[in-house]
Write an enzyme that holds these catalytic residues in place. Structure first.
Site, PDB file in Angstrom:
ATOM      1  N   TYR A  12       1.398  37.055 -15.381  1.00 32.17           N
ATOM      2  CA  TYR A  12       0.756  37.655 -14.267  1.00 32.17           C
ATOM      3  C   TYR A  12       0.696  36.696 -13.058  1.00 32.17           C
ATOM      4  O   TYR A  12       0.239  35.765 -13.062  1.00 32.17           O
ATOM      5  CB  TYR A  12      -0.785  38.084 -14.949  1.00 32.17           C
ATOM      6  CG  TYR A  12      -1.778  38.634 -13.901  1.00 32.17           C
ATOM      7  CD1 TYR A  12      -1.669  40.227 -14.186  1.00 32.17           C
ATOM      8  CD2 TYR A  12      -2.454  38.139 -12.897  1.00 32.17           C
ATOM      9  CE1 TYR A  12      -2.567  41.029 -13.288  1.00 32.17           C
ATOM     10  CE2 TYR A  12      -3.077  39.139 -12.030  1.00 32.17           C
ATOM     11  CZ  TYR A  12      -3.060  40.470 -12.403  1.00 32.17           C
ATOM     12  OH  TYR A  12      -3.907  41.231 -11.502  1.00 32.17           O
ATOM     13  N   TYR A 117      -8.403  43.286 -21.448  1.00 33.94           N
ATOM     14  CA  TYR A 117      -9.178  42.602 -20.424  1.00 33.94           C
ATOM     15  C   TYR A 117     -10.251  41.738 -20.547  1.00 33.94           C
ATOM     16  O   TYR A 117     -10.367  40.796 -19.796  1.00 33.94           O
ATOM     17  CB  TYR A 117      -9.338  43.771 -19.290  1.00 33.94           C
ATOM     18  CG  TYR A 117      -8.464  44.462 -18.589  1.00 33.94           C
ATOM     19  CD1 TYR A 117      -6.919  44.520 -18.785  1.00 33.94           C
ATOM     20  CD2 TYR A 117      -8.874  45.387 -17.656  1.00 33.94           C
ATOM     21  CE1 TYR A 117      -6.126  44.994 -18.294  1.00 33.94           C
ATOM     22  CE2 TYR A 117      -7.704  46.071 -17.040  1.00 33.94           C
ATOM     23  CZ  TYR A 117      -6.442  46.082 -17.436  1.00 33.94           C
ATOM     24  OH  TYR A 117      -5.349  46.714 -16.711  1.00 33.94           O
TER      25      TYR A 117
END
Length: 155
Positions: A12, A117
């Protein structure tokens, strides 16, 4: 070609910003009523009571809104096929660790890539250092992942 269990998928990535700038951007997003926020706290190695002053500082954050890679589009699932690990690379600054995505299981071609998440917020701590700054005890955001193990909420 399928992705094999344990295989590295990607990192990421995004713009590295301070915690105060992340708070400002979250507030702006809320004001504009934008749903898409790409902030991810680099808080894996932060500890307010650490003897190391570098670890006592507010964690930095990655913002994938304007500078990003394809992982910005990886969606949430309560039963994800990817897992995020903090990885310190070619430098000694633990505030700048990578957020590396690895396959939790074999993933067949064409299956959507997902990660949780909010992993690490309860007993299922997978050490991802995920973005917990949004959690303020306020209204819960409903989860729409549709998995059999869905918690029903994101935060």
């Amino acid at each position: 070609m399928p992705i094999k269990r344990g295989q590295y998928v990607d990192c990421y990535v995004g713009e590295i910003i301070t915690a105060s700038e992340a708070i400002r951007r979250r507030a702006q997003s809320n004001k504009r009523q934008c749903k898409d926020v790409y902030l991810f706290a680099l808080d894996k190695f932060s500890a307010k009571d650490s003897l190391d002053p570098r670890l006592r500082a507010d964690p930095l954050e990655v913002d994938g809104e304007f500078l990003s890679g394809p992982t910005r589009f990886v969606n949430h699932s309560c039963d994800p096929n990817l897992r995020i690990f903090a990885r310190v690379g070619d430098h000694a600054d633990k505030h700048l660790h990578d957020l590396a995505l690895f396959a939790r299981r074999d993933i067949p071609r064409g299956e959507e890539l997902t990660f949780d998440y909010v992993a690490g917020r309860d007993d299922d701590d997978d050490g991802d250092g995920g973005d917990d700054d949004d959690v303020d005890g306020g209204d819960k955001v409903p989860c729409l992942c549709g998995s059999a193990n869905c918690r029903g909420w994101l935060w």
